[in-house]
Write an enzyme that holds these catalytic residues in place. Structure first.
Site: not given
Ligand code: HMG
Ligand code: MG
Length: 298
Positions: A206, A14-15, A208, A239, A248
């Site tokens: 966690h 995933r990450d 990086h 990220c 990571n």
């Molecule tokens: P948004 O654009 O504000 O969402 O995104 P929305 O609710 O307005 O929806 C927009 C569109 O997205 C719509 O589709 C929804 O249906 C769709 P459209 O009508 O335009 O065709 N949508 C989805 N589709 C599939 N699955 C869903 C979903 N939700 C909405 N779940 C949102 C808000 C949260 C969805 C977006 O910002 C997002 O997906 N962000 C994810 C970012 C991400 O994954 N970042 C990496 C992970 S975090 C990380 O890596 C850190 C970690 O490792 C720890 C660390 O290292 O610190 C965990």
């Molecule tokens: Mg991470």
């Protein structure tokens, strides 16, 4: 150190893959997770049910989750940002999810287009549904040792967010140094502060490895009492919404260090190294794991 069992939470699929330039086909991701399942790891984060527009690398989450062999005794959590993600995850039978927010407002906006409070509000119905469905929920707090947009992140913000996720019902809170800016004394102080409000047994770290500090930070946190460590095989990842964040810490290196200290992970290091080398070949790059590089060169 007393209590020498450490649980590794493998986040490579995933990450690790969410930020790789090369898009691996779903069947390669499935093969990766199946290989990881054979190493003795007990928690393998499989994928993310986030918006595919935001993270195209994991748009195949459904196919990947359906394809993996679920080994009894191994859990396969998936990242979920909202109810829509929860429903997608449940459709394929996920029995553990992870919700995620940050200690920095600026980062959270870039990552999920919401303030910290708004993102936590989104989790409330997700966690309620999860409780009713018997689904375990893990929580991530990002940017615990620095933010790419805001810079310093006050410890009180880290503590507040970790505490809220725990109170909401997350069984474990993973403290993420998203950009790898931390150093051991700061990592220790951060963990100590959070552990005053959330029990140490419910905390994970966690890291990086942007500045090569991850193993040192992990050691400091182990000394402080943490016994759950996130890492990614082959040291992949970063990220997409944290500029400059590199991979990571590599799982092989963490396991090597822990075993060298006489600690137990239940993981077969040889199998893990072979998996790290295999993944690096799929990505056409050298493994970021020092152990894998040393073993492959030998
Ligand atoms: P948004 O654009 O504000 O969402 O995104 P929305 O609710 O307005 O929806 C927009 C569109 O997205 C719509 O589709 C929804 O249906 C769709 P459209 O009508 O335009 O065709 N949508 C989805 N589709 C599939 N699955 C869903 C979903 N939700 C909405 N779940 C949102 C808000 C949260 C969805 C977006 O910002 C997002 O997906 N962000 C994810 C970012 C991400 O994954 N970042 C990496 C992970 S975090 C990380 O890596 C850190 C970690 O490792 C720890 C660390 O290292 O610190 C965990
Ligand atoms: Mg991470």
């Amino acid at each position: 150190m007393s209590n020498d069992r450490v649980r590794i939470v493998e986040v490579g699929a995933r990450d690790g893959l969410q930020n790789e330039k090369i898009l691996l086909p779903a069947e390669v991701k499935v093969a990766l997770i199946d290989r990881l399942s054979a190493t003795g790891l007990t928690t393998i984060e499989a994928t993310s049910f986030v918006s595919p527009k935001w993270v195209p690398q994991l748009a195949d989450a459904t196919e990947v989750f359906r394809g993996i062999r679920k080994v009894p005794g191994v859990s396969y959590p998936v990242l979920v940002p909202n109810l829509q993600g929860y429903e997608r995850a449940r459709e394929v039978g996920a029995s553990e999810i992870a919700v995620f927010t940050a200690a920095s407002e600026a980062f959270n906006r870039k990552n999920v287009n919401a303030s910290i409070d708004e993102s936590i509000e989104r989790f409330v119905p997700v966690v309620e549904r999860a409780k009713a469905d018997g689904v375990a929920v893990r929580g991530y707090v990002s940017t615990v040792l620095g933010c790419p947009y805001q810079g310093e992140v006050p410890l009180r913000d880290v503590v507040r967010v970790a505490q809220r996720l725990h109170a909401l019902g997350c069984y474990e809170i993973s403290l993420g140094d998203t950009i790898g800016a931390g150093t051991p004394a700061k990592a220790r102080a951060m963990l100590r502060a959070v552990a005053q409000e959330v029990p140490m047994r419910a905390l994970a770290v966690h890291f990086h490895d942007t500045y090569g500090q991850a193993l040192a930070n992990i050691l400091a946190c182990l000394e402080e009492g943490v016994r759950v460590v996130d890492s990614a095989v082959s040291g992949t990842g970063g990220c997409p919404y944290a500029k400059g964040a590199t991979g990571n810490v590599a799982s092989e290196d963490v396991v090597y260090m822990l075993h060298g200290m006489g600690m137990d992970t239940g993981v077969d290091l040889d199998l893990l190294v072979a998996t790290g080398a295999w993944l690096a070949a799929q990505l056409h790059k050298d493994s970021a794991s020092r152990v894998t590089r040393a073993r492959t060169a030998a």
